[in-house]
Design a protein around this motif. Structure first.
Motif, PDB file in Angstrom:
ATOM      1  N   ASP A 107     -27.938   7.141 -48.646  1.00  8.70           N
ATOM      2  CA  ASP A 107     -27.505   5.808 -49.050  1.00  8.70           C
ATOM      3  C   ASP A 107     -27.322   4.899 -47.834  1.00  8.70           C
ATOM      4  O   ASP A 107     -27.671   3.705 -47.879  1.00  8.70           O
ATOM      5  CB  ASP A 107     -26.187   5.879 -49.832  1.00  8.70           C
ATOM      6  CG  ASP A 107     -26.382   6.328 -51.272  1.00  8.70           C
ATOM      7  OD1 ASP A 107     -27.549   6.428 -51.709  1.00  8.70           O
ATOM      8  OD2 ASP A 107     -25.376   6.602 -51.950  1.00  8.70           O
ATOM      9  N   GLN A 108     -26.773   5.431 -46.751  1.00 14.06           N
ATOM     10  CA  GLN A 108     -26.584   4.642 -45.536  1.00 14.06           C
ATOM     11  C   GLN A 108     -27.930   4.229 -44.932  1.00 14.06           C
ATOM     12  O   GLN A 108     -28.068   3.132 -44.383  1.00 14.06           O
ATOM     13  CB  GLN A 108     -25.755   5.422 -44.518  1.00 14.06           C
ATOM     14  CG  GLN A 108     -24.280   5.521 -44.847  1.00 14.06           C
ATOM     15  CD  GLN A 108     -23.629   4.161 -44.953  1.00 14.06           C
ATOM     16  OE1 GLN A 108     -23.659   3.378 -44.003  1.00 14.06           O
ATOM     17  NE2 GLN A 108     -23.049   3.861 -46.099  1.00 14.06           N
ATOM     18  N   SER A 115     -20.902  11.898 -44.769  1.00 16.06           N
ATOM     19  CA  SER A 115     -21.235  12.753 -45.917  1.00 16.06           C
ATOM     20  C   SER A 115     -20.454  14.060 -45.873  1.00 16.06           C
ATOM     21  O   SER A 115     -20.056  14.589 -46.914  1.00 16.06           O
ATOM     22  CB  SER A 115     -22.740  13.018 -45.958  1.00 16.06           C
ATOM     23  OG  SER A 115     -23.155  13.790 -44.850  1.00 16.06           O
ATOM     24  N   SER A 133     -24.218  10.291 -49.377  1.00 12.58           N
ATOM     25  CA  SER A 133     -23.785   9.217 -48.484  1.00 12.58           C
ATOM     26  C   SER A 133     -24.804   8.946 -47.382  1.00 12.58           C
ATOM     27  O   SER A 133     -25.050   7.788 -47.023  1.00 12.58           O
ATOM     28  CB  SER A 133     -22.429   9.554 -47.845  1.00 12.58           C
ATOM     29  OG  SER A 133     -21.408   9.619 -48.809  1.00 12.58           O
ATOM     30  N   GLU A 168     -19.881  14.308 -49.779  1.00 14.33           N
ATOM     31  CA  GLU A 168     -20.816  13.574 -50.635  1.00 14.33           C
ATOM     32  C   GLU A 168     -22.174  13.516 -49.930  1.00 14.33           C
ATOM     33  O   GLU A 168     -22.439  12.602 -49.143  1.00 14.33           O
ATOM     34  CB  GLU A 168     -20.314  12.160 -50.909  1.00 14.33           C
ATOM     35  CG  GLU A 168     -19.009  12.100 -51.697  1.00 14.33           C
ATOM     36  CD  GLU A 168     -18.489  10.686 -51.874  1.00 14.33           C
ATOM     37  OE1 GLU A 168     -19.136   9.744 -51.345  1.00 14.33           O
ATOM     38  OE2 GLU A 168     -17.436  10.515 -52.515  1.00 14.33           O
ATOM     39  N   GLY A 204     -23.823   8.682 -40.721  1.00 10.26           N
ATOM     40  CA  GLY A 204     -24.015   9.081 -42.111  1.00 10.26           C
ATOM     41  C   GLY A 204     -23.792  10.564 -42.322  1.00 10.26           C
ATOM     42  O   GLY A 204     -23.250  10.983 -43.362  1.00 10.26           O
TER      43      GLY A 204
END
Length: 206
Positions: A187-188, A176, A184, A181, A172
């Motif tokens: 979110d992962q 990212s 990311s 981002e 992750g």
């Protein structure tokens, strides 16, 4: 004594930022001296050589990671008696912590030093290996506790699942940074949380 600790911490902060930004090999003692405003003799008072600096960086990073995991998953256990629910809460808390980092996660020193391990001696490589094993033991114990109460839908090994935690976090961070981002990574963690929830969800339950 206090001033000495502050100077050492300042050197480590500057070195960590530089190593995560461009790698250990590209980070020079001279630039750290300029960055921290100390003398060369002042640097060598705290660190005998660059390898000793790498060891101190790695040990501090691992200690900080362990403290964060202790706090987050300790808090989660206080909020839920069921080991699965406690783990899911811990992942949610971890995702929220990562989301609060304004510029995203700066990077993982363990992963950085693994990819450049030829630059380090056997002691540094062993510290790295022990860190990975320590995280496997930590999360493996959590999954074994979960498996005492909940049967997984697939016959997965607790240590393999534990290694997935590290894989998701390290992957992750890379994702990212590659995508620029920061979201990311958290979110992962949440995607992995969903995977774990579904893995231990009784068959036939929606």
């Amino acid at each position: 004594m206090r001033k000495g600790r502050e100077t050492r911490a300042k050197i480590l902060d500057a070195a960590e930022a530089a190593v995560l930004a461009k790698g250990f090999g590209a980070t020079s003692i001279d630039e750290l001296i300029v960055e921290t405003g100390i003398t060369k003799s002042g640097f060598f008072y705290h660190f005998r050589d660059k390898n000793e600096l790498a060891k101190a960086l790695l040990e501090r990073y691992i200690e900080n990671d362990e403290r964060i995991y202790d706090e987050i998953f300790g808090r989660a256990r206080e909020l839920a008696d069921d080991p699965l629910q406690a783990f899911l809460i811990g992942l949610k808390l971890l995702s929220e912590l990562l989301s609060d980092l304004p510029n995203g996660h700066p990077g993982c020193l363990v992963a950085t030093m693994c990819t450049q391990e030829r630059a380090f001696d056997r002691e540094i490589r062993e510290i790295n290996r022990q860190a990975a094993l320590m995280w496997r033991r930590r999360f493996g114990a959590m999954f074994r506790d979960i498996m005492q109460v909940h049967k997984p839908r697939e016959p997965l090994d607790a240590d393999q699942l534990a290694d997935m935690v590290s894989t998701v976090l390290e992957g992750g961070i890379v994702l990212s940074k590659a995508l620029k981002e920061p979201k990311s990574l958290p979110d992962q963690v949440l995607v992995f949380r969903t995977f774990v929830r579904l893995l231990f969800q009784p068959a036939g339950q929606p």
